[in-house]
Motif scaffolding. Structure first.
Motif, PDB file in Angstrom:
ATOM      1  N   GLY A  12      33.182  16.798  37.848  1.00  0.00           N
ATOM      2  CA  GLY A  12      33.300  17.872  38.837  1.00  0.00           C
ATOM      3  C   GLY A  12      31.963  18.528  39.125  1.00  0.00           C
ATOM      4  N   ALA A  13      31.144  18.701  38.091  1.00  0.00           N
ATOM      5  CA  ALA A  13      29.830  19.319  38.287  1.00  0.00           C
ATOM      6  C   ALA A  13      28.934  18.408  39.116  1.00  0.00           C
ATOM      7  CB  ALA A  13      29.191  19.617  36.940  1.00  0.00           C
ATOM      8  N   MET A  15      29.974  16.202  41.362  1.00  0.00           N
ATOM      9  CA  MET A  15      30.486  16.224  42.735  1.00  0.00           C
ATOM     10  C   MET A  15      30.074  17.518  43.425  1.00  0.00           C
ATOM     11  SD  MET A  15      34.174  14.250  42.511  1.00  0.00           S
ATOM     12  CE  MET A  15      35.024  15.669  42.957  1.00  0.00           C
ATOM     13  N   PHE A  16      30.071  18.619  42.686  1.00  0.00           N
ATOM     14  CA  PHE A  16      29.645  19.889  43.265  1.00  0.00           C
ATOM     15  C   PHE A  16      28.179  19.817  43.691  1.00  0.00           C
ATOM     16  CE2 PHE A  16      27.712  24.115  42.752  1.00  0.00           C
ATOM     17  CZ  PHE A  16      28.428  24.789  43.722  1.00  0.00           C
TER      18      PHE A  16
END
Length: 71
Positions: A12-13, A15-16
């Motif tokens: 997720g990090a 992708m962020f």
């Protein structure tokens, strides 16, 4: 024995980070396009007036009078 490795970040990090990069790139492109927007009607009129003066179609007095009225 110690191994050298890069720390593992959650997906997720990552992708962020990519999402942030895409937003910034899109913003930069949009800013560049808006910066090249068409001039306002008043600026276009001043440009035409300056061109007519440069070609000798109008004299200095007429040029300054019309330029003053555009302001």
């Amino acid at each position: 024995m110690m191994h050298w490795y890069a720390p593992m970040y959650p997906a997720g990090a990552m992708m962020f980070g990519w999402l942030l990069l895409m937003v910034l790139a899109t913003g930069l492109v949009a800013w560049a396009v808006v910066g090249r927007a068409k001039p306002s009607a008043n600026e276009a009129a001043r440009q035409i007036l300056a061109e007519r003066y440069a070609r000798g179609e109008i004299d200095t007095e007429e040029y300054t009078k019309r330029l003053t009225s555009l302001r």
